[in-house]
Design a protein around this motif. Sequence first.
Motif, PDB file in Angstrom:
ATOM      1  N   GLN A 164      41.988 -26.278  15.692  1.00  0.00           N
ATOM      2  CA  GLN A 164      40.691 -26.229  16.353  1.00  0.00           C
ATOM      3  C   GLN A 164      40.473 -27.514  17.142  1.00  0.00           C
ATOM      4  O   GLN A 164      40.446 -28.603  16.579  1.00  0.00           O
ATOM      5  CB  GLN A 164      39.556 -26.045  15.350  1.00  0.00           C
ATOM      6  CG  GLN A 164      38.173 -26.068  16.001  1.00  0.00           C
ATOM      7  CD  GLN A 164      37.057 -25.727  15.033  1.00  0.00           C
ATOM      8  OE1 GLN A 164      37.009 -24.633  14.504  1.00  0.00           O
ATOM      9  NE2 GLN A 164      36.160 -26.690  14.807  1.00  0.00           N
ATOM     10  N   LEU A 165      40.336 -27.359  18.453  1.00  0.00           N
ATOM     11  CA  LEU A 165      40.080 -28.491  19.344  1.00  0.00           C
ATOM     12  C   LEU A 165      38.676 -28.353  19.900  1.00  0.00           C
ATOM     13  O   LEU A 165      38.329 -27.322  20.472  1.00  0.00           O
ATOM     14  CB  LEU A 165      41.089 -28.508  20.487  1.00  0.00           C
ATOM     15  CG  LEU A 165      40.880 -29.597  21.552  1.00  0.00           C
ATOM     16  CD1 LEU A 165      41.028 -30.988  20.950  1.00  0.00           C
ATOM     17  CD2 LEU A 165      41.851 -29.404  22.713  1.00  0.00           C
ATOM     18  N   SER A 166      37.868 -29.387  19.713  1.00  0.00           N
ATOM     19  CA  SER A 166      36.476 -29.339  20.153  1.00  0.00           C
ATOM     20  C   SER A 166      36.156 -30.538  21.042  1.00  0.00           C
ATOM     21  O   SER A 166      36.557 -31.669  20.737  1.00  0.00           O
ATOM     22  CB  SER A 166      35.534 -29.326  18.942  1.00  0.00           C
ATOM     23  OG  SER A 166      34.188 -29.314  19.353  1.00  0.00           O
ATOM     24  N   VAL A 167      35.471 -30.263  22.143  1.00  0.00           N
ATOM     25  CA  VAL A 167      34.990 -31.317  23.029  1.00  0.00           C
ATOM     26  C   VAL A 167      33.477 -31.184  23.123  1.00  0.00           C
ATOM     27  O   VAL A 167      32.961 -30.121  23.476  1.00  0.00           O
ATOM     28  CB  VAL A 167      35.610 -31.212  24.430  1.00  0.00           C
ATOM     29  CG1 VAL A 167      35.044 -32.305  25.336  1.00  0.00           C
ATOM     30  CG2 VAL A 167      37.121 -31.311  24.359  1.00  0.00           C
ATOM     31  N   ALA A 168      32.763 -32.253  22.779  1.00  0.00           N
ATOM     32  CA  ALA A 168      31.302 -32.232  22.775  1.00  0.00           C
ATOM     33  C   ALA A 168      30.769 -33.354  23.655  1.00  0.00           C
ATOM     34  O   ALA A 168      31.074 -34.530  23.418  1.00  0.00           O
ATOM     35  CB  ALA A 168      30.770 -32.376  21.357  1.00  0.00           C
ATOM     36  N   ALA A 169      29.984 -32.990  24.669  1.00  0.00           N
ATOM     37  CA  ALA A 169      29.426 -33.969  25.598  1.00  0.00           C
ATOM     38  C   ALA A 169      27.943 -34.178  25.337  1.00  0.00           C
ATOM     39  O   ALA A 169      27.215 -33.241  24.993  1.00  0.00           O
ATOM     40  CB  ALA A 169      29.635 -33.507  27.034  1.00  0.00           C
ATOM     41  N   LEU A 187      40.213 -32.875  16.872  1.00  0.00           N
ATOM     42  CA  LEU A 187      41.242 -31.909  16.514  1.00  0.00           C
ATOM     43  C   LEU A 187      41.183 -31.714  15.006  1.00  0.00           C
ATOM     44  O   LEU A 187      41.440 -32.645  14.242  1.00  0.00           O
ATOM     45  CB  LEU A 187      42.634 -32.394  16.932  1.00  0.00           C
ATOM     46  CG  LEU A 187      43.799 -31.455  16.573  1.00  0.00           C
ATOM     47  CD1 LEU A 187      43.643 -30.104  17.276  1.00  0.00           C
ATOM     48  CD2 LEU A 187      45.141 -32.102  16.931  1.00  0.00           C
ATOM     49  N   ASN A 188      40.806 -30.493  14.598  1.00  0.00           N
ATOM     50  CA  ASN A 188      40.630 -30.201  13.171  1.00  0.00           C
ATOM     51  C   ASN A 188      39.723 -31.234  12.505  1.00  0.00           C
ATOM     52  O   ASN A 188      40.036 -31.778  11.448  1.00  0.00           O
ATOM     53  CB  ASN A 188      41.986 -30.140  12.460  1.00  0.00           C
ATOM     54  CG  ASN A 188      42.863 -29.024  12.993  1.00  0.00           C
ATOM     55  OD1 ASN A 188      42.379 -28.001  13.452  1.00  0.00           O
ATOM     56  ND2 ASN A 188      44.173 -29.234  12.956  1.00  0.00           N
ATOM     57  N   GLU A 189      38.608 -31.517  13.189  1.00  0.00           N
ATOM     58  CA  GLU A 189      37.574 -32.443  12.697  1.00  0.00           C
ATOM     59  C   GLU A 189      38.002 -33.912  12.717  1.00  0.00           C
ATOM     60  O   GLU A 189      37.247 -34.788  12.294  1.00  0.00           O
ATOM     61  CB  GLU A 189      37.116 -32.065  11.276  1.00  0.00           C
ATOM     62  CG  GLU A 189      36.612 -30.644  11.140  1.00  0.00           C
ATOM     63  CD  GLU A 189      35.448 -30.342  12.064  1.00  0.00           C
ATOM     64  OE1 GLU A 189      34.613 -31.234  12.252  1.00  0.00           O
ATOM     65  OE2 GLU A 189      35.373 -29.223  12.593  1.00  0.00           O
TER      66      GLU A 189
END
Length: 236
Positions: A164-169, A187-189
Amino acid sequence: MKKLAVMIALASVLAGCDNASAPLSFTPEMASFSNEFDFDPLRGPVKDFTQTLFNEKGEVSKRVTGTLSAEGCFDKLELHDLDANTGVALVLDANFYLDAETQQQKIKLQGKCQLAELPSAGVTWDTDDKGFIVSAHGKEMEVNYRYDADGYPLGKTTKAGGQQLSVAATPSKDKRKKLDYSAVSLLNEKQLGTVQQRCEYDGYDNPVSCDLSIKDESVKPAVERKFTIKNSIDYY
């Protein structure tokens, strides 16, 4: 009492002026395309634009060029990653975006000009009731997209292959400076890196030039790279 009533009336008039001069929101097409194709979104009656990313040596790293109709549809979109030596030019043709060079149908559209399907990869996009892309689905992947109340893209979360890849702006609280933002990628928290951007703006509250700093925390010690973004924008 009369003086107080006048002051209240004046305050109401000024409040009305503030609302009238509020910055424009981002359209579903501009917000969704920028979220999907990784470029800074623009607002207002944009006719065409070129967004160029320069590295610390002043060399071009990436370039995005777009041409839009008066209704806000992307008639043409070119994406070039010079560092990776990749690129594509997409041209609108009825309900498809064609590869400008081969004329092959690349992307199927929904409605007038919103993303619907990438047939070659088996990917489909879903929209909300406002027309914003909110998710994408493939055989072994899923992407969820986020926006704020003004339509500004807040990032996306991609799940694929057990990762799980997350991008938060987080944009500036100043609504006229949305492209002044900070972002975190996970990536994976586990934090992979951070991004900081600060810009100069034109009369439409679009960035003309930006300073971008990217810190890669996946390596030890962390590596920070600095870039400059230059935008050339023409309006209707």
